[in-house]
Design a protein around this motif. Structure first.
Motif, PDB file in Angstrom:
ATOM      1  N   THR A   1     -21.314 -52.653  44.792  1.00 18.08           N
ATOM      2  CA  THR A   1     -20.623 -51.900  45.854  1.00 18.08           C
ATOM      3  C   THR A   1     -20.812 -52.575  47.209  1.00 18.08           C
TER       4      THR A   1
ATOM      5  N   ASP B   1     -26.613 -49.814  48.964  1.00 15.52           N
ATOM      6  CA  ASP B   1     -26.019 -49.207  47.774  1.00 15.52           C
ATOM      7  C   ASP B   1     -26.276 -50.162  46.615  1.00 15.52           C
ATOM      8  N   ILE B   2     -25.636 -49.949  45.469  1.00 15.59           N
ATOM      9  CA  ILE B   2     -25.854 -50.872  44.359  1.00 15.59           C
ATOM     10  C   ILE B   2     -25.226 -52.226  44.720  1.00 15.59           C
TER      11      ILE B   2
ATOM     12  N   MET C   1     -29.379 -56.963  45.841  1.00 15.64           N
ATOM     13  CA  MET C   1     -28.329 -56.377  46.683  1.00 15.64           C
ATOM     14  C   MET C   1     -27.998 -57.319  47.840  1.00 15.64           C
TER      15      MET C   1
END
Ligand code: C5P
Length: 232
Positions: free
Chosen positions: A68, A64-65, A94
């Motif tokens: 997050t 995810d980003i 990430m």
């Protein structure tokens, strides 16, 4: 960090999982909890298995980003697991965020392992669906290098790739390898397999073994056989 056998607890309920783990009255195996069991039972299954004295690889493959993933990893770290993972395709940023989130206030953290390309993705689907035109081996090694640069501990790979990953990223970079079968066993849906002894020879650090142990009439005996071939 020593070599170890990780049992893939691919069950869909706590009841089945505990019935299986209850058989292990001696050595407590390192276990892998995947999405199926985690989504069915929630974080309590992790706490419960930990309380029984098992090491845990929480295989949720986050992607995810960065923010997050960082915050989610902080939650997983609080569950006191020993190893967890993410998709290297989420980028170096990430992966760096994940490491930050995973690190506990006292500086300790679970091992963080990257998935490079899933074995369900082949050259053709990678080119057609993902528009990645490079050879898949090169992509896998590039993702492994990205994981290493981001500070991760290792990658999930086939036992056949473990040697190359160590050559590329160093002997201390951990390889976690599924696709392990006994020489006299059924290979099922796994395509490229190795025996525990071969995986040891090629330098895998952890083997992930599911059905050869979980579906056996005597799982403890098969687990001990795996440990004897791979660890001892
Ligand atoms: O039953 P079996 O030994 O094939 O189980 C292998 C485990 O490793 C399963 O949990 C499977 O999802 C996982 N795995 C795999 N191949 C990958 C990544 C994970 O078999 N490339």
């Amino acid at each position: 960090m020593g070599r170890d056998v990780i049992i893939a607890c691919d069950f869909s309920s706590a009841e089945q999982t505990f019935a299986f783990l209850d058989k292990f009255t001696g050595r407590k195996p390192f276990v892998k909890i995947g999405m199926e069991l985690f989504y069915a039972e929630g974080p309590s299954i992790v706490r419960e298995i930990k309380k029984r004295g098992h090491k845990i690889f929480l295989d949720l493959k986050l992607h995810d980003i960065p923010n997050t993933v960082k915050k989610s990893m902080a939650v997983l770290s609080g569950l006191d697991v020993d190893m967890t993972n993410l998709h290297a395709a989420g980028t170096k940023r990430m992966m760096e965020g994940a490491l930050e989130g995973l690190t506990r206030p006292d500086g300790t953290r679970p091992l963080l392992i990257a998935v490079t390309q899933l074995t369900s993705t082949d050259q053709e689907t990678m080119e057609n669906d993902l528009l990645i035109k490079e050879p898949i081996d090169k992509v896998v090694m590039h993702y492994a290098k990205n994981a290493k640069d981001a500070g991760l501990d290792g990658v999930v790979c086939s036992p056949l790739e473990a040697g190359k990953v160590h050559e590329t990223c160093g002997a201390g970079f951990v390889t976690v390898t599924p696709g392990v079968r006994f020489a006299d066993g059924d290979i099922g849906d796994q395509k490229r397999v190795m025996t525990p002894a071969e995986a040891k020879k090629i330098g895998s650090d952890y083997i992930v073994v599911g059905r050869p142990i979980t579906a056996a009439p005597d799982p403890v005996a098969e687990y001990e056989r795996c440990v004897a071939e791979f660890v001892d």
